[in-house]
Motif scaffolding. Structure first.
Motif, short mmCIF file in Angstrom:
data_model
loop_
_atom_site.label_atom_id
_atom_site.label_comp_id
_atom_site.label_asym_id
_atom_site.label_seq_id
_atom_site.Cartn_x
_atom_site.Cartn_y
_atom_site.Cartn_z
N MET A 1 2.36 7.92 10.44
CA MET A 1 1.20 7.19 10.98
C MET A 1 1.08 7.37 12.50
SD MET A 1 1.54 3.73 8.69
CE MET A 1 0.38 2.80 9.66
N TRP B 1 -1.99 -2.51 10.00
CA TRP B 1 -0.81 -1.64 10.14
C TRP B 1 -0.80 -0.84 11.44
CZ3 TRP B 1 -1.56 0.92 4.67
CH2 TRP B 1 -1.21 -0.02 3.67
N LYS C 1 10.61 3.92 5.08
CA LYS C 1 9.68 3.14 5.92
C LYS C 1 9.58 3.75 7.32
CE LYS C 1 8.51 0.12 2.83
NZ LYS C 1 7.15 0.19 2.23
N ASN D 1 5.56 -3.10 11.52
CA ASN D 1 5.32 -3.11 10.07
C ASN D 1 6.56 -3.42 9.24
OD1 ASN D 1 2.57 -2.50 10.25
ND2 ASN D 1 2.99 -0.31 10.52
N VAL D 2 7.72 -3.13 9.78
CA VAL D 2 8.94 -3.37 9.01
C VAL D 2 9.66 -4.63 9.50
CG1 VAL D 2 11.10 -2.35 8.17
CG2 VAL D 2 9.14 -0.87 8.67
N THR E 1 4.74 -1.28 5.26
CA THR E 1 5.41 -2.57 5.47
C THR E 1 6.49 -2.77 4.41
OG1 THR E 1 3.86 -3.80 4.07
CG2 THR E 1 3.25 -3.53 6.37
N VAL E 2 7.35 -3.74 4.66
CA VAL E 2 8.36 -4.05 3.65
C VAL E 2 7.80 -5.08 2.68
CG1 VAL E 2 10.48 -3.50 4.88
CG2 VAL E 2 9.39 -5.69 5.28
N ILE F 1 7.29 6.77 6.94
CA ILE F 1 5.87 6.40 6.79
C ILE F 1 5.28 6.05 8.16
CG2 ILE F 1 4.28 4.69 5.82
CD1 ILE F 1 6.25 4.43 3.42
N ASN F 2 6.01 5.25 8.90
CA ASN F 2 5.50 4.84 10.21
C ASN F 2 5.47 6.01 11.20
OD1 ASN F 2 4.85 1.78 10.36
ND2 ASN F 2 6.70 1.92 9.08
N PRO G 1 -0.50 8.00 5.90
CA PRO G 1 0.84 8.38 5.39
C PRO G 1 0.79 8.75 3.91
CG PRO G 1 0.66 5.98 5.56
CD PRO G 1 -0.65 6.53 6.05
#
Lengths: 344, 93
Positions: A77, A27, A70, A155-156, B8-9, A73-74, A36
């Protein structure tokens, strides 16, 4: 609100184990991340007044809905403070915009970074650097906002180096590439105002971009002198057909150029005119295909389609006769700079 | 003990159906999708010619994407769907 967070949860013994788990899961960008935790993520969302399931953008090329949860969260991080979240959100909206066209700059071997130019009151409020060491290091907001965007991409959106991010070389700006315009000292209208916003609005402009290329001129005290040096360097820098160039004029050059009464429009026109190559040169240097044809010695090709494709930004330290230019990634139809308002 | 959230998704499962590969190219209409990179059209044309000459394909027609960095646009996808049995997409660099 805790219950509304939908992401999968991972239990770890302590901080060290959390950091190592983020590495083990793939990640991170190679640097340690802030774990996170739900409370940190909630604080991030609260600062932007966003629900976790709010769709920040939909990246059609990846068929991915990027939710506020999301992004938050990132952003945690990456080391963002909660108040940075609206800027991160605006930048993510930008890279999800069809004009930015995610797939190319997110994937290409040409290795684009996401240059994020912050304008308006938010830049000063968040201490986003517009001065010395413009591209870093030294400022938490500059380094963590861009890092958050890149972690969202990783990550997404799935842009992992070696798989869907295939940059041949990449560049350091792919870690974070955030600057603010030096609006306090600039004699010119700021970039976001030129792109349709009011001065009291805050905005981010995202540009798929190569690394910054510094140039030096401490001999000339005229606008034309400084810009001649810049144009000579810029002219041979592209891979033919760039959508944009960003020109970042730092303190000394800014004062010299403005002292001659030059506006941003005059700078753009001069650079557009003086960065053109002959077709013969482009063919001899194998930037265009084919042998030199009759007429190629005098037929000229501009670096970008229009002077307006040169974005002029006043930023960088007061001392030093240096400025830089940044080639945009690929071509006009592949990705365009996008400006989004930072809403708070 | 602490809890951290996954950045992540979680992919939602979507059924994707692939058209069965034809046993033979004989009489099939071949669509070629040029991604606009230099020489991609030449490479694809060569492949199309081989598929017609050596494998009995009925024809090989070319369509052109807007640029290499975007998916094929809806108009050409519709045309390909209506007028081709098999497709070849390629890259030129």
């Amino acid at each position: 609100m805790s219950a509304a967070l939908a992401s999968r949860r991972h239990r770890v013994a302590d901080l060290t184990e959390a950091i190592e788990l983020c590495y083990a899961k793939g990640w991170t960008d190679g640097l340690p991340v802030v774990p996170p935790t739900p409370d940190r993520v909630e604080a991030m969302l609260a600062a932007a007044r966003l629900r976790p399931d709010h769709e920040v953008t939909y990246v059609a090329h990846r068929a991915v809905s990027v939710t506020a949860e999301k992004v938050a969260i990132n952003a945690v991080m990456a080391g963002c403070r909660p108040e940075y979240m609206p800027v991160v959100v605006a930048a993510v909206e930008g890279i999800g915009d069809p004009r930015w066209s995610y797939h190319g700059p997110g994937t290409s071997t040409a290795g684009a970074g996401v240059l994020i130019i912050v304008n308006g009151p938010v830049a000063k409020e968040l201490d986003i650097n517009a001065g010395d060491n413009l591209f870093g290091p030294g400022w938490r907001s500059n380094l963590t906002i861009g890092r958050a965007v890149r972690l969202v991409m990783r990550n997404v959106c799935g842009s992992r180096p070696g798989t869907l991010d295939r940059g041949t070389l990449g560049h350091p700006g792919k870690l974070s590439y955030v600057i603010a315009e030096n609006e306090a000292e600039s004699p010119w209208p700021p970039l976001h105002v030129e792109r349709g916003f009011r001065p009291d609005q805050s905005a981010v402009t995202v540009v798929a971009a190569a690394g910054p290329r510094q140039f030096y001129n401490q001999l000339s005290n005229t606008a034309e002198g400084v810009l001649t040096t810049l144009a000579d360097d810029m002219r041979i820098s592209g891979n033919v057909g760039q959508p944009h160039y960003v020109v970042v004029l730092a303190g000394e050059h800014m004062l010299t150029i403005a002292g001659d009464g030059w506006t941003k429009a005059m700078i753009r026109d001069f650079l557009f005119e003086h960065t053109q190559n002959s077709y013969a040169h482009l063919r001899r240097t194998h930037l265009l295909a084919g042998d030199v044809q009759p007429g190629d010695e005098t037929r000229r090709r501009p670096l970008v389609e229009s002077p307006d494709d040169i974005l002029v930004v006043a930023a960088g330290g007061r001392a030093g006769a240096f400025s830089c230019y940044i080639p945009g990634w690929a071509g006009r139809r592949a990705s365009q700079a996008v400006t989004k308002e930072v809403t708070r | 003990m602490m809890e951290i959230l996954d950045p992540t998704v979680e992919a939602t499962i979507q059924p994707v159906k692939f058209v069965p590969r034809p046993d033979s190219l004989s009489g099939k209409r071949v669509g070629l999708v040029d991604n606009t990179k230099l020489n991609s059209d030449r490479l694809l044309q060569k492949i199309g010619d081989i598929l017609v000459a050596d494998y009995g394909a009925a024809e090989a027609r070319m369509w052109r994407k807007h640029n290499a960095s975007v998916p094929a646009h809806e108009e050409i996808v519709e045309e390909l769907r209506a007028s081709c049995d098999v497709m070849v997409a390629g890259i030129g660099d």
